[in-house]
Design a protein around this motif. Structure first.
Motif, PDB file in Angstrom:
ATOM      1  N   LYS A 126       0.811  -1.220   0.000  1.00 33.85           N
ATOM      2  CA  LYS A 126       0.000   0.000   0.000  1.00 33.85           C
ATOM      3  C   LYS A 126       0.846   1.273   0.000  1.00 33.85           C
ATOM      4  O   LYS A 126       0.495   2.257  -0.668  1.00 33.85           O
ATOM      5  CB  LYS A 126      -0.960  -0.009   1.195  1.00 33.85           C
ATOM      6  N   PHE A 127       1.939   1.269   0.747  1.00 37.47           N
ATOM      7  CA  PHE A 127       2.803   2.447   0.687  1.00 37.47           C
ATOM      8  C   PHE A 127       3.470   2.558  -0.675  1.00 37.47           C
ATOM      9  O   PHE A 127       3.727   3.658  -1.167  1.00 37.47           O
ATOM     10  CB  PHE A 127       3.852   2.406   1.809  1.00 37.47           C
ATOM     11  N   GLY A 128       3.716   1.406  -1.304  1.00 39.02           N
ATOM     12  CA  GLY A 128       4.225   1.431  -2.676  1.00 39.02           C
ATOM     13  C   GLY A 128       3.207   2.030  -3.625  1.00 39.02           C
ATOM     14  O   GLY A 128       3.541   2.842  -4.501  1.00 39.02           O
ATOM     15  N   ALA A 129       1.923   1.652  -3.433  1.00 37.13           N
ATOM     16  CA  ALA A 129       0.848   2.195  -4.272  1.00 37.13           C
ATOM     17  C   ALA A 129       0.712   3.703  -4.070  1.00 37.13           C
ATOM     18  O   ALA A 129       0.528   4.454  -5.035  1.00 37.13           O
ATOM     19  CB  ALA A 129      -0.469   1.495  -3.940  1.00 37.13           C
ATOM     20  N   TRP A 130       0.810   4.155  -2.821  1.00 39.74           N
ATOM     21  CA  TRP A 130       0.718   5.595  -2.548  1.00 39.74           C
ATOM     22  C   TRP A 130       1.897   6.345  -3.167  1.00 39.74           C
ATOM     23  O   TRP A 130       1.737   7.401  -3.779  1.00 39.74           O
ATOM     24  CB  TRP A 130       0.687   5.840  -1.045  1.00 39.74           C
TER      25      TRP A 130
ATOM     26  N   ASP B  98      -5.238   4.457   3.297  1.00 37.11           N
ATOM     27  CA  ASP B  98      -5.306   3.001   3.335  1.00 37.11           C
ATOM     28  C   ASP B  98      -4.001   2.419   3.880  1.00 37.11           C
ATOM     29  O   ASP B  98      -4.006   1.477   4.680  1.00 37.11           O
ATOM     30  CB  ASP B  98      -5.574   2.476   1.925  1.00 37.11           C
ATOM     31  N   ALA B  99      -2.882   2.984   3.452  1.00 39.07           N
ATOM     32  CA  ALA B  99      -1.578   2.524   3.934  1.00 39.07           C
ATOM     33  C   ALA B  99      -1.405   2.817   5.428  1.00 39.07           C
ATOM     34  O   ALA B  99      -0.832   2.012   6.174  1.00 39.07           O
ATOM     35  CB  ALA B  99      -0.463   3.196   3.131  1.00 39.07           C
ATOM     36  N   THR B 100      -1.915   3.968   5.857  1.00 37.18           N
ATOM     37  CA  THR B 100      -1.825   4.325   7.279  1.00 37.18           C
ATOM     38  C   THR B 100      -2.588   3.337   8.137  1.00 37.18           C
ATOM     39  O   THR B 100      -2.127   2.938   9.218  1.00 37.18           O
ATOM     40  CB  THR B 100      -2.375   5.744   7.507  1.00 37.18           C
ATOM     41  N   GLU B 101      -3.746   2.907   7.656  1.00 35.31           N
ATOM     42  CA  GLU B 101      -4.515   1.929   8.418  1.00 35.31           C
ATOM     43  C   GLU B 101      -3.769   0.603   8.509  1.00 35.31           C
ATOM     44  O   GLU B 101      -3.846  -0.098   9.514  1.00 35.31           O
ATOM     45  CB  GLU B 101      -5.889   1.711   7.789  1.00 35.31           C
ATOM     46  N   SER B 102      -3.002   0.252   7.469  1.00 32.72           N
ATOM     47  CA  SER B 102      -2.205  -0.973   7.528  1.00 32.72           C
ATOM     48  C   SER B 102      -1.121  -0.868   8.587  1.00 32.72           C
ATOM     49  O   SER B 102      -0.739  -1.860   9.217  1.00 32.72           O
ATOM     50  CB  SER B 102      -1.566  -1.259   6.160  1.00 32.72           C
ATOM     51  N   LEU B 103      -0.609   0.350   8.790  1.00 29.98           N
ATOM     52  CA  LEU B 103       0.374   0.562   9.854  1.00 29.98           C
ATOM     53  C   LEU B 103      -0.274   0.309  11.226  1.00 29.98           C
ATOM     54  O   LEU B 103       0.338  -0.289  12.112  1.00 29.98           O
ATOM     55  CB  LEU B 103       0.925   1.991   9.778  1.00 29.98           C
TER      56      LEU B 103
ATOM     57  N   LEU C 245      -2.333   5.435 -11.627  1.00 33.00           N
ATOM     58  CA  LEU C 245      -3.423   4.888 -10.817  1.00 33.00           C
ATOM     59  C   LEU C 245      -3.672   3.411 -11.091  1.00 33.00           C
ATOM     60  O   LEU C 245      -4.006   2.649 -10.179  1.00 33.00           O
ATOM     61  CB  LEU C 245      -4.711   5.674 -11.066  1.00 33.00           C
ATOM     62  N   GLY C 246      -3.512   2.983 -12.338  1.00 33.42           N
ATOM     63  CA  GLY C 246      -3.779   1.583 -12.685  1.00 33.42           C
ATOM     64  C   GLY C 246      -2.935   0.618 -11.873  1.00 33.42           C
ATOM     65  O   GLY C 246      -3.450  -0.314 -11.237  1.00 33.42           O
ATOM     66  N   ILE C 247      -1.621   0.843 -11.859  1.00 32.51           N
ATOM     67  CA  ILE C 247      -0.713  -0.027 -11.104  1.00 32.51           C
ATOM     68  C   ILE C 247      -0.977   0.103  -9.601  1.00 32.51           C
ATOM     69  O   ILE C 247      -0.964  -0.879  -8.861  1.00 32.51           O
ATOM     70  CB  ILE C 247       0.753   0.325 -11.424  1.00 32.51           C
ATOM     71  N   GLY C 248      -1.212   1.337  -9.152  1.00 28.51           N
ATOM     72  CA  GLY C 248      -1.465   1.566  -7.730  1.00 28.51           C
ATOM     73  C   GLY C 248      -2.699   0.823  -7.241  1.00 28.51           C
ATOM     74  O   GLY C 248      -2.691   0.219  -6.160  1.00 28.51           O
TER      75      GLY C 248
END
Length: 320
Positions: free
Chosen positions: A24-28, A39-44, A111-114
């Motif tokens: 998710k941080f990669g996607a961001w 979304d990445a923050t929630e994973s943290l 956005l597609g890859i993310g």
């Protein structure tokens, strides 16, 4: 063969959180989407909660000792309570980032890859959560249940996020949809955190067992005690997976100590078959003694409130 331990499933949560955190941080980083950042923050938060869950379960599994005669089960409520606070803090951070993006809109890239990375991470969380929910039911663990439901919340918010950002791919002019989605997610996350806090406080404050379990206990008593006996002072609580149940059983005074003991054994055995890991304490009182009718002083539930006779309450009213 080694017996399965709930700690194993807490480790699954930690591993899943690390994988999804990277994705998710990669996607961001690739897209610059504040929604994906939320979304990445929630994973943290998921990772932190997973570590707390493992710690709490490890403590809760310790056997009772001289300093903790009732065991260490309440450690699970501390874990789920802290997790609830962390979730709320994360939601505040997400909302702040969304407001900043409203004030300073920015174009989104790749956005597609993310979104593909976000979907893969959601699949990991979904599979892990399903496994943990089965384990939570098997081990009767509020910590595993809370962690699993938290992961499922992450899944559904991620799916909603992906759907919203997919619209931006088609209509780039709708880029404000990104922070709007982030705010919606923040509100949803707050509800999850508050619910966990309420359940944790309830456990620490010794809330009674749910009504359906109280009915099971009452039926177990009536099935053996019969119409000549009643009960009052039924007090219950739960500590992790363990249930503590105590009540006063009023029986005919002519019943011998041996027979009343056998009766209690039968009732306890039936309760254990319905409610695993229950510790039952029964105080036997004679039907003919005035001091037996002290339900109004002891507190708790009585037979009348659970669908049966409660002579103790009625006799106490007449006495007053």
């Amino acid at each position: 063969m080694r017996r399965a331990s709930p700690k194993r499933y807490a480790v699954y949560s930690i591993v899943a959180s690390i994988l999804t955190l990277v994705l998710k941080f990669g996607a961001w980083g690739m897209t610059g989407s504040v929604g994906l950042l939320s979304d990445a923050t929630e994973s943290l938060v998921n990772l932190t909660a997973g570590v707390l869950a493992l710690t709490a379960i490890t403590i809760a599994l310790r056997p009772a000792d001289a300093d903790h005669a009732y065991g260490h089960g309440k450690a699970e409520y501390f874990s789920s309570g802290i997790e609830g606070v962390l979730i709320i803090v994360a939601a505040i951070g997400i909302a702040y980032a969304a407001v900043m993006r409203f004030l300073s809109p920015q174009p989104l890239n790749n956005l597609g890859i993310g979104l593909l990375l976000a979907l893969v991470s959601s699949l990991i969380n979904f599979l892990t959560a399903r496994i943990m929910l089965r384990a939570a039911k098997r081990f009767d663990s509020i910590t595993l249940e809370a962690d699993a439901k938290h992961l499922l919340t992450d899944v559904w918010t991620s799916v909603g996020l992906v759907a919203g950002l997919a619209v931006i791919i088609v209509m780039p002019e709708w880029k404000l949809l990104d922070p709007i989605i982030a705010i919606i997610m923040a509100v949803n996350i707050v509800f999850t955190g508050v619910n966990l806090l309420k359940r944790s406080v309830g456990g620490l404050m010794d809330d009674s067992l749910p009504d359906e379990e109280l009915q099971l206990i009452a039926k177990a008593i009536h099935s053996y005690a019969g119409d000549e006996s009643t009960f009052h002072g039924l007090r219950t609580r739960k500590s992790g997976p363990r249930r503590f149940i105590d009540f006063h059983l009023v029986v005919p005074g002519s019943m011998s100590v041996h027979d009343s003991h056998e009766l209690c054994e039968l009732i306890e055995e039936l309760i254990h078959s319905k409610l695993p890991k229950a510790e039952v304490t029964i105080h036997v009182e004679p039907l003919e003694s005035e001091t037996s009718y002290d339900g109004h002083q002891v507190g708790g539930e009585c037979a009348a409130s659970l669908g049966g006779p409660c002579m103790g309450v009625e006799r106490a009213k007449k006495k007053d």
